[in-house]
Motif scaffolding. Sequence first.
Motif, PDB file in Angstrom:
ATOM      1  N   TYR A 148       0.836  -1.200   0.000  1.00  0.00           N
ATOM      2  CA  TYR A 148       0.000   0.000   0.000  1.00  0.00           C
ATOM      3  C   TYR A 148       0.873   1.254   0.000  1.00  0.00           C
ATOM      4  N   LEU A 167       2.461   1.669  -3.494  1.00  0.00           N
ATOM      5  CA  LEU A 167       1.538   1.999  -4.578  1.00  0.00           C
ATOM      6  C   LEU A 167       0.845   3.334  -4.363  1.00  0.00           C
ATOM      7  N   SER A 168       0.630   3.729  -3.097  1.00  0.00           N
ATOM      8  CA  SER A 168      -0.105   4.969  -2.809  1.00  0.00           C
ATOM      9  C   SER A 168       0.620   6.209  -3.326  1.00  0.00           C
ATOM     10  N   LYS A 169       1.926   6.106  -3.524  1.00  0.00           N
ATOM     11  CA  LYS A 169       2.683   7.234  -4.068  1.00  0.00           C
ATOM     12  C   LYS A 169       2.335   7.480  -5.538  1.00  0.00           C
ATOM     13  N   ILE A 170       1.803   6.438  -6.189  1.00  0.00           N
ATOM     14  CA  ILE A 170       1.449   6.530  -7.608  1.00  0.00           C
ATOM     15  C   ILE A 170      -0.061   6.688  -7.792  1.00  0.00           C
ATOM     16  N   ASP A 171      -0.828   5.842  -7.086  1.00  0.00           N
ATOM     17  CA  ASP A 171      -2.291   5.841  -7.221  1.00  0.00           C
ATOM     18  C   ASP A 171      -2.894   5.510  -5.854  1.00  0.00           C
ATOM     19  N   GLU A 172      -3.147   6.536  -5.049  1.00  0.00           N
ATOM     20  CA  GLU A 172      -3.600   6.323  -3.671  1.00  0.00           C
ATOM     21  C   GLU A 172      -4.959   5.640  -3.617  1.00  0.00           C
ATOM     22  N   LYS A 173      -5.852   6.008  -4.531  1.00  0.00           N
ATOM     23  CA  LYS A 173      -7.193   5.421  -4.529  1.00  0.00           C
ATOM     24  C   LYS A 173      -7.139   3.909  -4.775  1.00  0.00           C
ATOM     25  N   LYS A 174      -6.356   3.506  -5.769  1.00  0.00           N
ATOM     26  CA  LYS A 174      -6.231   2.071  -6.071  1.00  0.00           C
ATOM     27  C   LYS A 174      -5.520   1.342  -4.933  1.00  0.00           C
TER      28      LYS A 174
END
Length: 430
Positions: A319, A322-329
Amino acid sequence: MENRKGVFLEGEFFPKAERVINLIKKYNQEIRLLTKLGILPNRVEFMKRWVKRLKSVKERVLMASLEEVSRKVTERSFQIRLRPVSISGGDTIYLTDKCPENYFAMKQLQKNMYRLFQVKQSNRYSIISQLKILLEDKFPKYVVRTDISSFYESIPHEQAHALTQGNNLLCPLSKKLIRQVLSEYKRLTGNDIGIPRGIGISAYLAELYMRDFDELIREIPGVTYYARYVDDIVVVFTPLSNEPARDYRQEVQGKIEFMHLTMNPSKTIEVDLLSTSVSHQIEYLGYEIVFGGGKVSTRLSNKKVNKYRTRVDNAIAEYNSLSKIDEKKARSILVKRIRFLTGNTRLTNNKRNVLIGIYYSNSQLTDTSALVGLDLYLQTKIATEIHSASLQNRLMKYGFHQGYDTKRFSPFSTKDLSEIMRAWKPKVWP
């Protein structure tokens, strides 16, 4: 058969069929919407006819593709090649090149071996259930729990060939593929002892090889219970009262060595309940079983607890990355992973309705204190490594103990399960 397990093979190997399937899905969605709204009935009927035609097209495309796969597999020049890969933990597994010919050849070979030899692993639930009942009685007994060192790497090719190549029920192509797999392993390792981990038929070859061992153990005088799950072994002896002293461990070890295998001393435990009721414990199949004096309790083994902790760690680490790129996903996937870890689900597209999860994978627990510890671990990780207050509050609703007690279910699609499990697959390096 694979599609019923939730494996979308059209998307994996057959793009032409996948495109038709996606078109069918699109039409079906529109049909459902228009039917629900009760409008354009002529349009609905037209699309239904098109869906029927597209299904025929899909079948023709698939049949042509599978016939081509079959043609390639049955050619004399077809060859199964293995490649070794290192995974996290330092172990080595073997993979075949990713192509439909290798995939379907191996799957069909597994099916042939299962159908002809009826080889399958024992049921973990049944083993623990039976063992608990046996250990609850107060009859004197002696328990040996052990496993086999480097199990897959110790199975001799000569015996594996004898069990398969001399069987007239196995078709020539199946025998050829088995020879190729073992020959490839020998080429890569320089050994004619050992079968490749990671290749589907290896589990079948191992179970077939161990059939003689199972009979040897059951024939030992005084054995009242014996179970083996792959290479994890437990033997319970109930000797006669006037019987002279015996070395039960040595008797089991002798049978293991007779099969050209080696007992693992670090995982071998002997429990003498012949003359004492002192409480003892063994770890077996994910449980720590405490028994003695007619009482038995089961709790999660340390290894199983660490497995859950590691999965929590990996889920949160994924998490944060990935949140650095797409926090919602990243948020969506993390919630799914924590729900999956702390709850239960039914495997989709599976006719056997297989249930998995914190309860159904650990249903023989009598002591759930380890689940309380896991909840504390999870809450601490959420509080210290998740910096969104709203996400913290959402994740804090889930817990291992609550999921176990209530048997809480969370439905997941095949796509969801694939996405969830990706964080916990061993890392592979060529």
